[in-house]
Scaffold this motif. Structure first.
Motif, short mmCIF file in Angstrom:
data_model
loop_
_atom_site.label_atom_id
_atom_site.label_comp_id
_atom_site.label_asym_id
_atom_site.label_seq_id
_atom_site.Cartn_x
_atom_site.Cartn_y
_atom_site.Cartn_z
N SER A 70 1.96 -6.08 -3.59
CA SER A 70 2.41 -7.04 -2.46
C SER A 70 1.90 -8.70 -3.11
CB SER A 70 1.14 -6.90 -0.73
OG SER A 70 1.90 -5.40 -0.46
N ASP A 71 2.18 -9.04 -2.80
CA ASP A 71 2.57 -10.70 -3.57
C ASP A 71 1.41 -11.32 -2.82
OD1 ASP A 71 4.65 -10.12 -4.94
OD2 ASP A 71 6.27 -11.61 -3.77
N GLU A 72 0.75 -12.36 -3.55
CA GLU A 72 -0.68 -12.78 -3.12
C GLU A 72 -1.84 -12.09 -2.53
OE1 GLU A 72 0.72 -16.23 -1.04
OE2 GLU A 72 2.66 -16.65 -2.27
N VAL A 90 -13.53 5.28 -17.64
CA VAL A 90 -12.75 4.51 -16.68
C VAL A 90 -12.87 3.63 -18.11
CG1 VAL A 90 -12.08 3.08 -14.87
CG2 VAL A 90 -13.25 5.62 -14.74
N SER A 91 -11.92 2.60 -17.67
CA SER A 91 -11.73 1.69 -18.87
C SER A 91 -12.52 0.40 -17.81
CB SER A 91 -10.30 0.83 -18.95
OG SER A 91 -9.86 0.50 -17.27
N ASN A 92 -11.98 -0.57 -19.29
CA ASN A 92 -13.02 -2.13 -17.57
C ASN A 92 -11.83 -2.46 -16.77
OD1 ASN A 92 -10.45 -2.59 -19.72
ND2 ASN A 92 -11.41 -4.58 -19.58
N LYS A 93 -12.53 -3.03 -15.45
CA LYS A 93 -11.83 -3.49 -14.84
C LYS A 93 -11.18 -4.65 -14.79
CE LYS A 93 -14.19 -0.56 -10.93
NZ LYS A 93 -15.05 -0.05 -13.16
N VAL A 94 -9.70 -4.92 -13.94
CA VAL A 94 -9.10 -6.45 -14.96
C VAL A 94 -8.61 -6.84 -13.21
CG1 VAL A 94 -8.95 -6.65 -16.96
CG2 VAL A 94 -7.41 -5.53 -15.33
N TYR A 95 -8.35 -8.16 -13.40
CA TYR A 95 -7.05 -8.52 -11.79
C TYR A 95 -6.64 -9.60 -12.53
CZ TYR A 95 -11.68 -6.50 -9.87
OH TYR A 95 -13.03 -5.79 -9.71
N PHE A 96 -5.19 -9.59 -10.81
CA PHE A 96 -4.46 -10.14 -11.21
C PHE A 96 -3.96 -10.78 -10.11
CE2 PHE A 96 -2.18 -6.18 -11.17
CZ PHE A 96 -1.28 -6.35 -11.29
N LEU A 97 -3.28 -11.85 -9.69
CA LEU A 97 -2.43 -12.13 -8.41
C LEU A 97 -1.41 -12.60 -8.63
CD1 LEU A 97 -3.00 -13.12 -5.65
CD2 LEU A 97 -3.94 -14.92 -6.19
N ILE A 98 -0.39 -11.37 -8.11
CA ILE A 98 1.18 -12.13 -7.39
C ILE A 98 1.57 -13.59 -7.29
CG2 ILE A 98 3.85 -11.46 -8.08
CD1 ILE A 98 2.34 -8.69 -8.36
N ILE A 99 2.04 -14.82 -7.45
CA ILE A 99 2.62 -16.22 -6.77
C ILE A 99 3.77 -16.31 -7.41
CG2 ILE A 99 1.93 -18.31 -6.10
CD1 ILE A 99 -1.11 -17.57 -6.18
N ARG A 100 4.81 -15.24 -6.75
CA ARG A 100 5.95 -15.82 -7.43
C ARG A 100 6.16 -17.12 -7.43
NH1 ARG A 100 7.92 -10.54 -8.71
NH2 ARG A 100 6.59 -9.46 -6.96
#
Length: 326
Positions: A70-72, A90-100
């Motif tokens: 899902s976006d946003e 388990v690896s490090n945790k990373v975060y992202f956000l899709i804003i097209r």
């Protein structure tokens, strides 16, 4: 396994405009090669699993497929690698956000809504962009004569508009190169004008017709309406443009001069588009047979000045000396 891309945190996620390419670094103390990997994607706000994949290969990157996440919504990634029968921690945790990026929509208005020649047309940009990142503007303006030019400011104007039809379109582009352009918008420009008449007084028109009747039996020959006896009073009438009520343009003043003569008068506005006045001077009694040109001039409120010349013929004849009023 250490994920290096994206690399955002829960409070400051990496913002991407499309599904990201996930990259990581693999290492093993024994030097064993990576045999497979798995990644899990969670919506951060609900901890709901959005996507989980497991692939047998030694790649250290994975392209997230389109139209799954899902976006946003902030998304967390974590993963593990497999080697020699053992899964890593388990690896490090990373975060992202899709804003097209959402493209802009080009639009504009113009004023005044009803345009007359000489008006300044104001072109006002009303384009929108959901991401508020319009970075360039381009107006293309076609003039009534067919020539065109461009303007690259947000708003534009057309000064001293010529009669005919202008065609205008607007293009806007955002910081990501997405753009939109309007269709051609036609802006008609109405012409302003003046029509003048030089007329006889009622009495002297009767003299003219009586003279003609005595000569030919035809009230309009040999002296047509444009032929005057020396010393006649000239009745001056003008018709100016009937301005549409949606315009603020007005005809402010109408004058008449006899070209190359010292005679000049200002006409009175007797009705919306009608103007009237007269010219007479005792010196006109001594005019010889010759043409005279009356120049009618109207001054419109937007600065437009229009003229029309009307030429009449003075034709001397002993007949006029028998009549005392002019």
């Amino acid at each position: 396994m250490t994920i290096t891309q994206p690399n955002g945190t829960s409070s400051s996620p990496t913002i991407v405009q499309a599904e990201p390419l996930v990259k990581w670094n693999y290492s093993d103390e024994d030097g064993d090669a990576q045999e497979k990997y798995k990644l899990a994607f969670y919506y951060h706000d609900t901890n709901e699993l959005a996507l989980q994949i497991e692939h047998w290969n030694s790649n250290e990157q994975y392209q997230v497929p389109e139209n799954i996440l899902s976006d946003e919504r902030v998304i967390r990634i974590e993963g593990q690698v497999y080697s020699s029968g053992v899964w890593s921690d388990v690896s490090n945790k990373v975060y992202f956000l899709i804003i097209r990026n959402r493209p802009p929509t080009a639009n504009f208005t113009y004023s005044p809504s009803t345009v007359y020649e000489g008006d300044t047309i104001t072109l006002t940009d009303t384009s929108t962009d959901p991401d508020n990142n319009i970075t360039s503007h381009r107006w293309t303006i076609k003039k009534p004569d067919g020539s065109s030019y461009t303007v690259t400011t947000k708003n534009a104007s057309i000064a001293n508009a010529s009669p005919g039809t202008y065609q205008v379109k607007k293009k806007v582009t955002d910081s990501d190169g997405a753009w939109d352009e309007t269709e051609w918008i036609e802006i008609p420009v109405h012409e302003l004008s003046i029509t003048g008449q030089v007329k006889h007084t009622t009495l002297w028109n009767e003299h003219r017709m009586n003279y003609n009747r005595s000569k030919t039996g035809n009230i309009d020959a040999p002296r047509s309406y444009e032929v005057f006896f020396p010393g006649e009073k000239f009745i001056l009438q003008a018709e100016t443009t009937d301005i549409l009520s949606s315009s603020r343009v007005t005809a402010d003043k109408v004058t008449v001069e006899i070209v190359n003569q010292p005679y000049y008068t200002m006409l009175t506005n007797t009705k919306k588009t009608q103007w009237q006045g007269e010219l007479w001077n005792e010196a006109m009694l001594r005019w010889n047979t010759r043409p005279f040109t009356f120049r009618f001039t109207v001054y419109y409120s937007n600065g437009t000045i229009k003229r029309e010349d009307v030429t009449v013929q003075i034709q001397d004849d002993p007949y006029w000396r028998q009549h005392g009023k002019y």
